[in-house]
Design an enzyme around this catalytic site. Sequence first.
Site: not given
Length: 311
Positions: A216, A240, A245, A276
């Site tokens: 996260r 990632d 985001e 992600h």
Amino acid sequence: MEETGNEVKMVTEQLNAQTVDEAQGFDGISTQQTKPLGGPALYKKLAAMGIKQISTRTAGFDMFDLNACRDNGITVTNVTVYSPRAIAEMGLTHAMYLLRRIGDYTSRMEEGDFRWNPELISNEIYNQTVGIIGLGNIGGATAQIYKALGARVLAYDPNKNVEYAPYVEYTDLDTIIKTADIISLHTPLLPSTKNMLAAPQFAAMKNNAIVINMARGALINTADLIDALKNKEIAGAGLDTLADETGFFNHEVAVDDLPDDYKQLQTLPNVLITPHVAFFTQTSIRNMVEISLNDVVKVVNGQHSRNEVRL
């Protein structure tokens, strides 16, 4: 669903105040939710519509207000195990990219510099100490891969999982921060874990440390990370996920509209960002959908799901 005889409706948008009416007439919802669902009124509306279950096709569940779900009789389930290796392999990919200085080489090659610069000499994975923070299914799969490659693997988790004991040396968080060459995050986002890596932690890390976040974004204080990278307190970051985001990952947006922290990170050759997508494999998607839909059927039929998220 042919297997169960249940009616399934496909909606491309995420669940929110504008799309909630799409759930009218159904008993449960399966969603790939990335943004917060909304305020208490939305949960009340879902309950009034007869929704008994929200099944998120993700391991994370911080986008839901669990208290509001409980107060309105809505069960939340998640998919904790869809393909731990998918996430673990992406984390390793980021780490190897950074360890072997590929971003630095690419940046120099774009300017016509193909020299073997002593500043860019890299290390090999078996010489590294890897610190894994959070040793659940994904952290455990990560530990197994690094161990198989010959690395020393340290792990911190409040709950020591005996299944992964052969692959790790359990230790405390401070030891990992101070001694690991690669630090890989695999914890849920909770009040206690938000900004768990910030300026004090970066200052305590080795200058050659690489931070990998496949979990996260808000586990890391992004502004402090940028400072640590620019000040060469750490050697690199593989991300990632980012704290902000949801406004642009999995969307097509104008470059000028991207947030400033992303723009700053993206210019650094010792940073690798993916949107992600660590989970995004054929195996993962198939498992996510099947597990999520099966949980909806179980809960709306009064059965218990082992994937129920509890306060």
